[in-house]
Design a protein around this motif. Sequence first.
Motif, short mmCIF file in Angstrom:
data_model
loop_
_atom_site.label_atom_id
_atom_site.label_comp_id
_atom_site.label_asym_id
_atom_site.label_seq_id
_atom_site.Cartn_x
_atom_site.Cartn_y
_atom_site.Cartn_z
N ALA A 1 45.48 -20.51 33.11
CA ALA A 1 45.99 -18.87 33.02
C ALA A 1 47.35 -19.04 34.11
O ALA A 1 48.09 -18.10 34.06
CB ALA A 1 45.02 -17.88 33.49
N SER B 1 42.55 -15.01 25.68
CA SER B 1 43.86 -14.82 26.59
C SER B 1 44.87 -13.65 26.03
O SER B 1 45.86 -13.49 26.60
CB SER B 1 44.71 -16.32 26.02
N GLN C 1 44.22 -12.26 36.04
CA GLN C 1 45.69 -11.66 35.74
C GLN C 1 46.03 -11.36 37.33
O GLN C 1 47.12 -11.91 37.71
CB GLN C 1 46.12 -11.02 34.85
N LEU D 1 40.05 -11.62 31.94
CA LEU D 1 41.31 -11.87 31.89
C LEU D 1 42.12 -11.12 32.79
O LEU D 1 42.83 -11.46 33.48
CB LEU D 1 41.80 -11.58 30.35
#
Length: 303
Positions: free
Chosen positions: A159, A193, A241, A237
């Motif tokens: 990521a 994702s 992030q 996620l």
Amino acid sequence: MIDIHYSDEVQIAKLDGAPLVALESTIITHGMPFPQNVETARRVEAEIRATGAIPATIAVLGGALHVGLSDGDLDALGQAKDVMKLSRADLPVAIASGRTGATTVAATMIAAHLAGIEVFATGGIGGVHRGAEQSFDISADLRELALTPVTVVSAGAKAILDLPKTLEVLETYGVPVIAYGQDPLPAFWSRDSGLMSPLRMDTAHQIAAAQRLRAEMGLSGGQLVGNPIPAAAEIPLAEMQDVVARALQSADAEGVSGKHVTPYLLDRIFKITQGRSLEANIELVLNNARLAAEIAKELSKMR
């Protein structure tokens, strides 16, 4: 023809036509400290054996290409200093100059193909780095997937990368990107994702059959399988992030650039998540090893 040193276990498997799964070695030399690196490597190999296949960890030791490492080789590699990190450009140089080197995704694919191994389990592939429109920093892994006929089982791209651009480059190269058992493409530590995978397959048999058909049709390159991390081990996620954004800010503030960016970011993410990122990494590699072994078994049946 290049001389390949096979471990006894791999040599017997090749003679018997047993299913084989290639494993990279950078996770040993550049991914974790000793002894955790060697312990994890042994756990991954044991997972493949328990699923009914034979592991073949790949590395260059003293200028010799090894496919399958003994316990002594693993221990020595896990504690070695000044180990080269080998991709397509570096692999022949390391062998010619008698160096010791650990294989990345690209180099492992090349060595696996030379050894007749069709499946490779890893953690995550490299990809297009953020800011690549200025830096042109794109991993050789993507081009290798378009060239070398090996199915790579991963948990997606890390990521920390630019995932939409990574997916776009893979599409441009004609690489089949297959999400296993779900529609979204996984993002390493996270199952989703936020991007839809171009392809989905739900069984190891389907993935193996697609690989066989690519060969029969004369299509170059391999397949990338995105195998989502087990739900109990994932870091969602939205949380990742934020963690990645904080790590990127630190890298910018400290002027980290070039090949130092990825190891710096992974270290920062480890610290921000208080070790959860490494725990997740280990679980996803084990999960990928299991699926790769199942695919290798299916391919073996089709021979």
